[in-house]
Scaffold this active site. Sequence first.
Site, PDB file in Angstrom:
ATOM      1  CE  LYS A 140      -0.388  -0.261   4.736  1.00 44.24           C
ATOM      2  NZ  LYS A 140       0.710  -1.324   4.988  1.00 44.24           N
ATOM      3  CE1 TYR A 228       0.927   1.190   8.331  1.00 42.55           C
ATOM      4  CE2 TYR A 228       1.845   2.285   7.020  1.00 42.55           C
ATOM      5  CZ  TYR A 228       1.500   1.391   7.937  1.00 42.55           C
ATOM      6  OH  TYR A 228       2.753   0.335   6.970  1.00 42.55           O
TER       7      TYR A 228
END
Length: 399
Positions: A140, A228
């Site tokens: 990611k 995150y």
Amino acid sequence: MPNRISRRSLLGAAGASAALAPTIASSQGANSQGAAMADNDKIGFAIVGLGKLSLGQLIPGLKVAKGAKLAAVVSGHPEKARRVAAENGLPADAVYGYDDYDRIAKDPRIDVVYIVLPNSMHAEHTIKAFKAGKHVLCEKPMATTTADAEAMIAAAKAAKRHLMIAYRCHYEPQNLDVMRRLRAKSMGKVRQINTTMGRQADLSDPSDVWRLDGKMSGGGALGDMGVYGVSAARYLLNEEPIAVQAWAQTDRADPRFKETEDLINWQFRFPSGVIANGSTSFAYAPTMAFEVICEQGRLDADPAAFYGGNRLTVIKGGQAQPPIPAPPSDQFAREMDWMADVVRGKAPMVSPGEEGLQDMRLMQAILESAAKDGATVKTDWGYKRAVDPAAVVDVPGKA
């Protein structure tokens, strides 16, 4: 610059610690407590990109994984690739370069390709892996644009292969504990979430150079660390935001921020009425923490997303309970074991490409709002998470 700390060193700074105190019901899945499989029965992974994460976390994780193994390495540095292969017992023909990457199609040892490259290279190598008939686990953020993310998802469907995005916190014990506490409403309804994810970036670190490059990273601190917090607010609540407002503050005299924003703060509004405040920066003290404020107490996870050493503090009735350390576990082994069982058809897909696309769209909305000095951007696109991690992913040591 004096503070030489990368995301990888920040995340790996704390070691794993003692077992989690509260009882948490486990479920059947890839990470259940069982004996490791015979090597011939393990799912083979090809690691694409031999940087810090691959060498420091992924390859060691595959050594302790129960159902996954290292099958090949792909790198643009032939000598390095041959050395890593030899150190890990791989034969010479399990070493690939980017020029002969397509050759993996004829390698039956490779089931899954793990993309660990700069963000701008994710889409190209993911799509190539699908054309070669392989499943893909991709770091990611999954891409630098939503168009690339959509192309990756389309390629997976066309190839009839799995695309998983490496959201390791979906499988991390402390994060699962908090998710389950919130689902059980152990301290009443959630009212507010605060996430703070950032560090000092360093232009003398090659891995930070591309993260500060707008085209290669797609978003600087937001894509590297902020993702995150964007993801956490969503999985903690198991909801999707319907609107966002955001603001940015960047010192353009700082040579690090010629192409990307630095400090970004945002506020998500959720259908349940919860407000989630998020912050990220490449120029503040290293932190990866979240706080969940409920009607009758608070959950403080600090750190919340390190590779090890995460801790949870429960505050109820004005009293803080002793911090609860996350149980010892290799987060990357858990993540790759889960992917291996998805390939086997023994576990549901928890972190599909659609999860990565949702975060891409939300980060785009954050940047759009920040560019308009906090204007509200609607984000109610109708997306709904297919599988709740709290419902299916087990925790080590829990029967």
